[in-house]
Scaffold this motif. Structure first.
Motif, PDB file in Angstrom:
ATOM      1  N   VAL A   1      -9.750   6.955  -0.472  1.00 57.31           N
ATOM      2  CA  VAL A   1      -8.711   6.338   0.373  1.00 57.31           C
ATOM      3  C   VAL A   1      -8.146   5.109  -0.334  1.00 57.31           C
ATOM      4  O   VAL A   1      -6.929   4.900  -0.368  1.00 57.31           O
ATOM      5  N   LEU A   2      -9.027   4.302  -0.915  1.00 59.26           N
ATOM      6  CA  LEU A   2      -8.569   3.098  -1.615  1.00 59.26           C
ATOM      7  C   LEU A   2      -7.683   3.454  -2.800  1.00 59.26           C
ATOM      8  O   LEU A   2      -6.690   2.767  -3.072  1.00 59.26           O
ATOM      9  N   LEU A   3      -8.027   4.513  -3.507  1.00 61.11           N
ATOM     10  CA  LEU A   3      -7.265   4.913  -4.687  1.00 61.11           C
ATOM     11  C   LEU A   3      -5.820   5.244  -4.334  1.00 61.11           C
ATOM     12  O   LEU A   3      -4.890   4.894  -5.073  1.00 61.11           O
ATOM     13  N   VAL A   4      -5.621   5.888  -3.194  1.00 63.09           N
ATOM     14  CA  VAL A   4      -4.265   6.229  -2.746  1.00 63.09           C
ATOM     15  C   VAL A   4      -3.405   4.970  -2.643  1.00 63.09           C
ATOM     16  O   VAL A   4      -2.226   4.983  -2.976  1.00 63.09           O
ATOM     17  N   HIS A   5      -4.004   3.867  -2.214  1.00 62.57           N
ATOM     18  CA  HIS A   5      -3.261   2.621  -2.047  1.00 62.57           C
ATOM     19  C   HIS A   5      -3.248   1.780  -3.318  1.00 62.57           C
ATOM     20  O   HIS A   5      -2.341   0.976  -3.525  1.00 62.57           O
ATOM     21  N   LEU A   6      -4.226   1.988  -4.151  1.00 57.72           N
ATOM     22  CA  LEU A   6      -4.304   1.220  -5.391  1.00 57.72           C
ATOM     23  C   LEU A   6      -3.214   1.616  -6.385  1.00 57.72           C
ATOM     24  O   LEU A   6      -2.704   0.770  -7.118  1.00 57.72           O
ATOM     25  N   ILE A   7      -2.826   2.868  -6.383  1.00 56.05           N
ATOM     26  CA  ILE A   7      -1.810   3.345  -7.328  1.00 56.05           C
ATOM     27  C   ILE A   7      -0.469   2.633  -7.116  1.00 56.05           C
ATOM     28  O   ILE A   7       0.070   2.059  -8.070  1.00 56.05           O
ATOM     29  N   PRO A   8       0.113   2.613  -5.895  1.00 52.59           N
ATOM     30  CA  PRO A   8       1.383   1.881  -5.749  1.00 52.59           C
ATOM     31  C   PRO A   8       1.219   0.373  -5.935  1.00 52.59           C
ATOM     32  O   PRO A   8       2.105  -0.292  -6.481  1.00 52.59           O
TER      33      PRO A   8
ATOM     34  N   PHE B 226       0.856  -1.171   0.000  1.00 52.53           N
ATOM     35  CA  PHE B 226       0.000   0.000   0.000  1.00 52.53           C
ATOM     36  C   PHE B 226       0.900   1.232   0.000  1.00 52.53           C
ATOM     37  O   PHE B 226       2.119   1.129   0.095  1.00 52.53           O
ATOM     38  N   HIS B 227       0.295   2.406  -0.091  1.00 50.95           N
ATOM     39  CA  HIS B 227       1.058   3.625   0.122  1.00 50.95           C
ATOM     40  C   HIS B 227       1.528   3.593   1.573  1.00 50.95           C
ATOM     41  O   HIS B 227       0.816   3.104   2.446  1.00 50.95           O
ATOM     42  N   PHE B 228       2.719   4.118   1.845  1.00 55.23           N
ATOM     43  CA  PHE B 228       3.304   4.001   3.180  1.00 55.23           C
ATOM     44  C   PHE B 228       2.577   4.816   4.250  1.00 55.23           C
ATOM     45  O   PHE B 228       2.780   4.614   5.436  1.00 55.23           O
ATOM     46  N   ASP B 229       1.710   5.717   3.844  1.00 53.35           N
ATOM     47  CA  ASP B 229       1.029   6.594   4.794  1.00 53.35           C
ATOM     48  C   ASP B 229      -0.482   6.506   4.594  1.00 53.35           C
ATOM     49  O   ASP B 229      -0.963   6.280   3.485  1.00 53.35           O
ATOM     50  N   GLY B 230      -1.229   6.687   5.660  1.00 50.36           N
ATOM     51  CA  GLY B 230      -2.682   6.745   5.557  1.00 50.36           C
ATOM     52  C   GLY B 230      -3.361   5.398   5.364  1.00 50.36           C
ATOM     53  O   GLY B 230      -4.400   5.317   4.706  1.00 50.36           O
ATOM     54  N   ILE B 231      -2.793   4.350   5.937  1.00 48.78           N
ATOM     55  CA  ILE B 231      -3.414   3.024   5.847  1.00 48.78           C
ATOM     56  C   ILE B 231      -4.476   2.955   6.941  1.00 48.78           C
ATOM     57  O   ILE B 231      -4.173   2.948   8.124  1.00 48.78           O
ATOM     58  N   ARG B 232      -5.713   2.938   6.516  1.00 51.00           N
ATOM     59  CA  ARG B 232      -6.827   3.027   7.469  1.00 51.00           C
ATOM     60  C   ARG B 232      -7.376   1.649   7.837  1.00 51.00           C
ATOM     61  O   ARG B 232      -7.526   0.781   6.984  1.00 51.00           O
ATOM     62  N   GLU B 233      -7.711   1.530   9.098  1.00 51.67           N
ATOM     63  CA  GLU B 233      -8.307   0.290   9.593  1.00 51.67           C
ATOM     64  C   GLU B 233      -9.619  -0.013   8.873  1.00 51.67           C
ATOM     65  O   GLU B 233      -9.963  -1.167   8.639  1.00 51.67           O
ATOM     66  N   GLU B 234     -10.332   1.024   8.474  1.00 51.62           N
ATOM     67  CA  GLU B 234     -11.620   0.834   7.814  1.00 51.62           C
ATOM     68  C   GLU B 234     -11.491   0.035   6.515  1.00 51.62           C
ATOM     69  O   GLU B 234     -12.431  -0.634   6.097  1.00 51.62           O
ATOM     70  N   ILE B 235     -10.334   0.081   5.870  1.00 53.83           N
ATOM     71  CA  ILE B 235     -10.107  -0.721   4.663  1.00 53.83           C
ATOM     72  C   ILE B 235     -10.280  -2.195   5.006  1.00 53.83           C
ATOM     73  O   ILE B 235     -10.954  -2.945   4.299  1.00 53.83           O
TER      74      ILE B 235
END
Length: 183
Positions: A154-161, A34-43
């Motif tokens: 929020v998901l998009l931020v992690h989907l890119i990497p 994931f992106h190294f920052d902003g990994i949310r528990e809600e995911i």
């Protein structure tokens, strides 16, 4: 390396806590895609509670590495015990940082993030990238409220990497929503 070796040693022991250490290792590996920052528990909560048309068609197989991490309670809600134990262990070992002031949000230092990716063998790297994709895809919902759109951002931020990793491993062309649902 010393911290991870200790986590692996404790995970392979026959102690009652070994499942918590296994969860910690899996979370650390997934977080690294994931992106190294902003990994949310809600995911993870959304992923655990994922249903299709009100039915539990997105059930994980008991042999899936994600099964204990995304386990549901008898009331069909996320049983987050293993997740929280894994998070507790990772923060104790200073491998992740927890920011509970704005909800349960986690981050990794950029060097730890890259180190975790680099130390994984290629076959494991592909498997973990796919597990990370499963978590993100299961977490997405089709709602139209402002909260649903915010969650998708929020998901998009992690989907890119993650997509970048999947492209490097030439897995993007082999990946479909149906494939993920079967995993």
């Amino acid at each position: 390396d010393i911290s991870l070796a200790e986590l692996e040693r404790r995970a392979s022991s026959l102690s009652p806590d070994s499942t918590s250490y296994e969860a910690a290792i899996l979370l650390l590996r997934i977080f690294s895609f994931f992106h190294f920052d902003g990994i949310r528990e809600e995911i993870f909560r959304h992923s655990a509670e994922a249903t299709a048309d009100g039915k539990s068609q997105l059930e994980l197989e008991p042999n899936s590495p994600l099964f204990h991490l995304l386990e549901r309670s008898e009331s069909n809600t996320w049983d987050s015990y293993n997740f929280h134990e894994g998070i507790r262990i990772l923060t104790q070992f200073s491998l992740i940082h927890s920011d509970n002031t704005s909800g349960a949000v986690y981050s990794m230092h950029r060097l730890v993030h890259q180190w975790m990716q680099d130390r994984l063998p290629e076959s494991t790297r592909c498997e973990i990238a796919l597990l990370a994709a499963i978590v993100l895809v299961r977490s997405e919902n089709n709602g139209e409220s402002a909260k649903d759109y915010a969650h998708r951002r929020v998901l998009l931020v992690h989907l890119i990497p993650l997509t970048s990793h999947l492209k490097q491993a030439d897995l993007v062309n082999h990946l479909s929503i149906d494939t993920i649902k079967r995993m």
